[in-house]
Design a protein around this motif. Structure first.
Motif, short mmCIF file in Angstrom:
data_model
loop_
_atom_site.label_atom_id
_atom_site.label_comp_id
_atom_site.label_asym_id
_atom_site.label_seq_id
_atom_site.Cartn_x
_atom_site.Cartn_y
_atom_site.Cartn_z
N VAL A 50 -6.60 3.74 5.48
CA VAL A 50 -6.98 2.41 6.37
C VAL A 50 -7.05 2.99 7.84
N LEU A 99 -11.30 1.47 -1.56
CA LEU A 99 -10.39 1.02 -0.42
C LEU A 99 -11.19 1.51 1.04
N THR A 126 -3.97 -4.69 3.70
CA THR A 126 -4.99 -3.80 4.26
C THR A 126 -5.46 -4.72 5.62
N LEU A 166 0.85 -1.21 0.09
CA LEU A 166 0.14 0.05 -0.12
C LEU A 166 0.95 1.36 -0.04
#
Length: 182
Positions: A65, A113, A148, A57
């Motif tokens: 996140v 996301l 993630t 990421l």
């Protein structure tokens, strides 16, 4: 609930003093979150290893996140810290507030996301299939999904520590969301 006292350098083990010194030289200070981990001899080193691991990421994706998880878990410390870090990674205040609601209308990939992370956290590890499908349709890979999930876990650890220890926030406080629809 009474907050935990934040251990000072003099109150922690020699091993943790070394970590404090490294943090101070790299970050300029030892955030209260990190200092509170030192109530356990190994927790700070373990947490920093997890937080510092390589990831597929980008820094912006990591902040998406972090912001979504911290909002869903209502962690005021992490919302404050990741608002500051999000700005350092190029997000505007308005974009950060929108991300915290679980959307990112300004970027289709980040929106997928954001929605996946919100669904995964709210649904306690069982995200809606539509958010998984949208995640992959936006161009994310299985490697991105695993990274993630690791980041969701890492941020959940710090959210839980703050939720239990309620140490002082040493970042500018994050703005409250207008809508409670998180």
């Amino acid at each position: 609930m009474e907050s935990f006292n934040v251990p000072s350098r003099d109150e922690v083990s020699a091993n943790n003093q070394t970590i404090f010194d490294n943090l101070k030289s790299q970050v300029g200070f030892v955030p209260n979150l990190y200092a509170t981990f030192t109530y356990s001899e190994n927790a700070l080193g373990d947490y920093l290893t997890l937080a510092g691991r390589k990831s597929s990421l980008t820094n912006k994706e990591k902040e998406v996140v972090n912001l979504v998880v911290s909002e869903v878990n209502n962690c005021n410390y992490c919302k404050a810290a990741h608002t500051a870090i999000g700005k350092m990674n190029g997000f505007t205040e308005e974009e950060i507030l929108e991300i915290r609601t679980g959307e990112a209308s300004f970027d289709a990939k980040l929106d997928a996301l954001t929605k996946y992370v919100k669904s995964a956290v709210i649904n306690r590890s069982k995200p809606e299939q539509s958010t998984i499908d949208a995640f992959f349709a936006a161009g994310y890979s299985k490697e991105n999904l695993v990274d993630t999930i690791l980041l969701i876990g890492e941020k959940t650890i710090s959210n839980y520590l703050y939720g239990s220890a309620k140490f002082p926030i040493d970042f500018p406080e994050a703005k409250e969301l207008e809508s409670a629809a998180v």
